[in-house]
Design an enzyme around this catalytic site. Structure first.
Site: not given
Ligand code: SAH
Length: 402
Positions: A393, A143, A139
């Site tokens: 994820c 984030c 990705c």
């Molecule tokens: N890129 C898209 C979809 C993939 S992530 C998005 O950001 O929406 C799916 C969800 O899981 C998103 O809401 C993301 O912020 C969250 N997510 C990712 N890593 C995480 C973590 N370590 N703990 C909790 N939620 C997480």
């Protein structure tokens, strides 16, 4: 769209050089799920076959979940293997399978034709089966709390590579390989009869009822392939798989122009917006693309989506201890969402390896939810299935690369 990478010498790499390069510009092989039914008919004509074979092959893939020519007794023996080879090439190979929750949660790490790694997760509940799918290998959204975000973007998945993750889950279910949550809650046969050659579903067989684009990748950064995949998943058999559009959720960091485009697609899918902070100052760090599209613009795009589709927008909020879980942030979020067609999904952070952040305390979670509810905003706390199998994820792919 993988960025051009500078050449690297083996000596410069801390890890061994993989035999297959990831991020190559070569495309995955063409598959029938990349094409609509008209395109499949045209492809069969090009292969010198009658176009009605498109329907037969489509039923095998979308309703019987098979690409095995030996199981295609309605096709002439002489052309079965060639047809399957031309339109149902293998796209993803299971590299690792992990399960937990008594076998009702199954995570698969897939390897693509070029070595790219992606993950999907099947979650069986008493009343539904949800497939969480990846839309990209890696990705590019960076984030900092997300394991996938740390590794960067390898490449977009093709339409068929996305669909294949759901079909693989459906195949497991139809084969009775995923135990039910309680003994008597099968969801019945697939949405349409699978034709005379269909095997009868086992007593505990269920079908995939929901699909969430919450695996690896930013779906709206792979817009055309994701929208085509949604159509394949939701069009009726034999055009597609026959899953209800309302049971599909596309989750985004908030790519505002793409949200506007999605609103105009005439699809009844749920939009999820990964907000994670109600103020730009914090969101700039948690979701870096916020520097391009601010909280107010992202929410405005969400409200337009709700107005056009009539669908409630899901606001995703990972609760991170002492970072975004303060009472004042709950109140600010509540005031932004009050009176809107929205629902907040609170997700206790699943910390990535080496992360300095942890999940909020249960008391802080409860208070955050209570304050949102006091603003009249519907709120739920997302279940945290799959934690013990690196449910967060991108963690499985990260551990396979190291
Ligand atoms: N890129 C898209 C979809 C993939 S992530 C998005 O950001 O929406 C799916 C969800 O899981 C998103 O809401 C993301 O912020 C969250 N997510 C990712 N890593 C995480 C973590 N370590 N703990 C909790 N939620 C997480």
């Amino acid at each position: 769209m993988s960025p051009a990478r500078p050449p690297v010498s083996g000596a410069a790499l801390a890890r061994p050089v993989p035999l297959t390069l990831t991020g190559s510009r070569r495309k995955p092989p063409r598959h029938l799920a990349d094409l609509d039914l008209a395109g499949r008919r045209a492809a069969l004509t090009e292969l010198g076959e009658p176009p009605f074979r498109a329907v037969q092959l489509s039923r095998h893939f979308f309703a019987r979940y098979t690409a095995n020519p030996d199981e295609m007794s309605d096709l002439p023996r002489a052309s079965r293997a060639a047809l399957a080879g031309a339109l149902l090439p293998p796209l993803l190979t299971a590299e690792r399978e992990l399960s937990c929750d008594g076998g009702t949660t199954r995570k698969t790490l897939w390897r693509g034709f070029d070595g790219a790694l992606v993950e999907s997760v099947l979650m069986r509940y008493p009343d539904r089966v949800t497939m969480c799918v990846s839309s990209q290998a890696g990705c590019g959204m960076a984030c900092p709390f997300c394991a996938t975000g740390q590794a960067g973007l390898t490449r977009n998945l093709s339409t068929a590579e996305i669909v294949a993750q759901v079909v693989a889950g459906a195949r497991l279910l139809a084969a009775g390989q995923v135990p039910g949550v309680s003994p008597r809650e099968g969801l019945g046969p697939p949405p349409q009869a699978a034709g005379p050659a269909a095997s009868s579903p086992r007593a505990d067989a269920a079908r995939v009822s929901n699909v969430v684009f919450m695996g690896m990748g930013e779906p709206l950064a792979n817009y055309a392939n994701v929208v085509a995949a949604v159509r394949r998943l939701t069009d009726p058999v034999p055009e597609g798989m026959g899953i209800s559009q309302r049971s599909v959720t596309v989750s985004t960091v908030g790519l505002v122009p793409a949200i506007a485009r999605l609103a105009a697609e005439d699809l009844a899918v749920t939009l999820a917006v990964s907000l994670h902070a109600p103020d730009d100052e914090l969101r700039d760090t948690l979701v870096p693309v916020n520097r391009r599209w601010r909280v107010a613009e992202v929410l405005a795009a969400g409200w337009n989506y709700a107005a056009v589709t009539g669908r409630r927008v899901s606001i995703e909020y990972a609760l991170i201890k002492d970072i975004n879980d303060q009472a004042w942030r709950a109140d600010l979020l509540g005031s932004l969402l009050a009176g809107r067609l929205a629902h907040v999904n609170l997700i206790p952070l699943n910390p990535t390896p080496g992360s300095k952040w942890t999940a909020s305390r249960p008391s802080a979670q409860r208070e955050f939810a209570r304050r949102l509810a006091a603003h009249g905003v519907p709120v739920s706390v997302r279940d945290t299935r799959g934690r013990e199998i690196d449910g967060a994820c991108g963690q499985l792919a990260a551990s396979a690369r190291s």
